[in-house]
Structure formats: C-alpha cells, structure tokens
Design a protein around this motif. Structure first.
Motif, PDB file in Angstrom:
ATOM      1  N   HIS A  68       0.888  -1.098   0.060  1.00 35.15           N
ATOM      2  CA  HIS A  68       0.147   0.117  -0.028  1.00 35.15           C
ATOM      3  C   HIS A  68       0.863   1.337  -0.124  1.00 35.15           C
ATOM      4  O   HIS A  68       0.710   2.248   0.906  1.00 35.15           O
ATOM      5  N   GLY A  69       1.566   1.288  -0.897  1.00 30.29           N
ATOM      6  CA  GLY A  69       2.626   2.596  -1.260  1.00 30.29           C
ATOM      7  C   GLY A  69       4.043   2.422  -0.597  1.00 30.29           C
ATOM      8  O   GLY A  69       4.217   1.544  -0.058  1.00 30.29           O
ATOM      9  N   LYS A  70       4.629   3.686  -0.828  1.00 34.90           N
ATOM     10  CA  LYS A  70       6.130   3.383  -0.255  1.00 34.90           C
ATOM     11  C   LYS A  70       6.349   4.352   1.117  1.00 34.90           C
ATOM     12  O   LYS A  70       5.481   5.263   1.293  1.00 34.90           O
ATOM     13  N   PHE A  71       7.394   3.827   1.877  1.00 42.54           N
ATOM     14  CA  PHE A  71       7.535   4.556   2.990  1.00 42.54           C
ATOM     15  C   PHE A  71       9.134   4.729   3.094  1.00 42.54           C
ATOM     16  O   PHE A  71       9.623   3.919   2.412  1.00 42.54           O
ATOM     17  N   ARG A  72       9.437   5.599   4.124  1.00 41.70           N
ATOM     18  CA  ARG A  72      10.996   5.541   4.325  1.00 41.70           C
ATOM     19  C   ARG A  72      10.959   5.922   5.948  1.00 41.70           C
ATOM     20  O   ARG A  72       9.805   6.416   6.514  1.00 41.70           O
ATOM     21  N   ILE A  73      12.141   5.706   6.418  1.00 43.66           N
ATOM     22  CA  ILE A  73      12.322   5.869   8.122  1.00 43.66           C
ATOM     23  C   ILE A  73      13.809   6.799   8.009  1.00 43.66           C
ATOM     24  O   ILE A  73      14.484   6.153   7.597  1.00 43.66           O
ATOM     25  N   VAL A  74      13.547   7.948   8.470  1.00 42.48           N
ATOM     26  CA  VAL A  74      14.947   8.835   8.600  1.00 42.48           C
ATOM     27  C   VAL A  74      15.329   9.058  10.078  1.00 42.48           C
ATOM     28  O   VAL A  74      14.171   9.140  10.929  1.00 42.48           O
ATOM     29  N   ASP A  75      16.546   9.551  10.401  1.00 41.01           N
ATOM     30  CA  ASP A  75      16.907  10.057  11.524  1.00 41.01           C
ATOM     31  C   ASP A  75      16.301  11.470  11.798  1.00 41.01           C
ATOM     32  O   ASP A  75      16.181  12.082  11.099  1.00 41.01           O
TER      33      ASP A  75
END
Length: 283
Positions: free
Chosen positions: A154-161
């Motif tokens: 269900h779509g794109k994600f990202r995890i950042v500092d």
C-alpha cells in the motif's frame, strides 16, 4: 531484544480470524504474511471509548474482543495481540513507543509518546511492525534502521533519523502522492507490558486525547484503504490516491461500519453514531 514470556494466545483462532493458513516458522515471509492480513481482518476502531466502556489491554480481554467477538481496536490492543502472536511463533520481538506526527500542523510542539509499535529482530536486523495505525497502517514490516525508500503493498515508506529535544528517534514517513508525510517517530528502548497501562488509560480517558471526542476507524484490504474520521469516509487505492471522499448520514455510517469496515454493529451504537454525525468532520 529479549524473548520474554508472553500470555498464551490461541494461534489457531487468530489465524482463522485473519484468514491465514501458511507456515508458522519465525521467518520474514511469515511476518510479512501476518502483517498483510491482520489489518484487513481486524479493523482499527475506538467505538468502545465513545461508548464509555473503556479499553482493557489484559490479554484475555483483548483476545475475546478482537478474535472472539469480531471487533477491532486501537494500537495497544492491536499491537499487544500481534506481539503475543509473534512471540508464540518464536520471533524475537519487543514493544516500542512512538510519538504521533500524523496530521500535526507544521511547527507544532512535540507530542508525548503515545503509540505502541513493535520491533522484531530477524537475522540481526530490526524490522518495524505496526497493526494499529488507523487508515495509514503498515501492511508489511519495514527495516527500522534503513534510510532507503521501502515498498509496501500500500505505497512507499521511508524511515529517517530525527531528534526530539536532543534525543535520537526514527521518523516513519509515507509517500502521499509524491509528498513525504510523517506518521510518527519511534523511540529506542523496549517497554514492558505494565508500561503501557498508564498510556492506555490516558488515551481512553483524558479530554486531550482525540479518541475521547472523535471516531477513528480504518481498514486496509488488498486493494484499498478505508478510513472514517467521524462521518467523513475516505477510500484510497493502494497508491494512496483518493477514490472517494464524502460525509455520511447516520444510516450510511452504520452501513459502512458493517459492510465496508466489517464490524458487528450493535444496536446500542446508534446514539453514538448520531452524535458522531452531529460532530461532523474535525478540522
């Protein structure tokens, strides 16, 4: 992360509830399969808060509601159940806590940590799982410490500092039509089950908690995301694009809860649904 003892959960009943009949080994494939099916079968909802029933996170009560009674729940119920299921399968899993940023105005002061998520270690890598975040719930585990864009069903994600008051956190973001929208920031360090009791009590009783004065409901199917904020119904496709958005009457709201969300609507919900429609959609 330690395994720790967890209260028993009826895996057969849980897997019937989510429609899963695959392998039960603690592998990434198993985790992905469960994370995909759980939010389809067990919706996010806070009806009991609005009904004045309170929210128990005692394992037996959670299982009776989410598995036995065909109901949904919010993060402490959803991820508490998922944690025990994963532990029973042999996964190395711990409860984490996050501060919600979803729909917060830009520049708003930090919110307290109020959202339970899970960290699962597989072959030395930590994966984030979350079955309890309403209409933007994760439907696959994400690498918690990768900065790369990660695909999901269900779509794109990202995890950042990021940081809050100098404390390092990991911010989970969703791609909404080309715009990275923050969901929440995950803090490191495991929480014991008893730690969630106070946060849960605050969530279903304190007047500043939106769950006490608005209805939030969500379900994610293989082809769609459905969300209700009071009587505002939103249907998105798997890319996050809006297919339909409109305000519902009381009868339409009741039918949507039953037929689209899949909840066993009870007769005594009607006065609450009338109140929800009178409230309208929060700004």
């Amino acid at each position: 992360m330690g395994r720790g003892a967890a209260p028993a959960v009826d895996l057969d009943a849980y897997f019937r509830r989510i429609g899963y009949d695959g392998p039960r080994e603690p592998t990434l494939d198993t985790l992905r399969a469960v994370a995909f099916r759980h939010p389809d079968a067990i919706p996010f909802e806070n009806l009991d808060v609005l009904l004045g029933r309170g929210i128990s996170i005692v394992p037996g009560d959670v299982d009776a509601k989410l598995i036995g009674a065909g109901r949904g729940g919010y993060c402490y119920e959803q991820n508490g159940l998922l944690k025990r299921v994963l532990q029973a399968l042999g996964f190395q899993v711990e409860g984490l806590m996050a501060r919600v940023l979803w729909m917060a105005p830009e520049g708003a002061p930090p919110r307290p940590r109020s959202h339970q998520v899970l960290g699962i270690v597989i072959d030395g890598e930590t994966w984030l799982a979350d079955a309890g975040f309403g209409g933007c719930v994760l439907t696959t585990p994400l690498r918690l410490f990768s900065d790369e864009v990660q695909d999901s069903p269900h779509g794109k994600f990202r995890i950042v500092d990021t940081q809050t008051n100098g404390v390092a956190e990991r911010q989970v973001q969703a791609d909404l039509s080309g715009r990275w929208a923050p969901l929440y920031q995950v803090s490191q360090g495991a929480w014991a089950e008893v730690d969630y009791e106070q946060a849960n009590f605050y969530t279903y009783t304190h007047p500043s908690s939106h769950f006490t004065w608005s209805m939030t409901v969500g379900r994610t199917t293989p082809t769609a995301r459905y969300a209700l904020k009071n009587n505002r119904f939103t249907h998105r496709d798997v890319t996050g694009a809006v297919v339909e958005q409109r305000d519902l009457s009381v009868d339409e709201l009741e039918a949507t809860l039953r037929e689209v969300i899949g909840l066993p609507v009870e007769a005594d919900w009607r006065p609450v649904l009338e109140k929800v429609v009178a409230w309208g959609t929060p700004a």
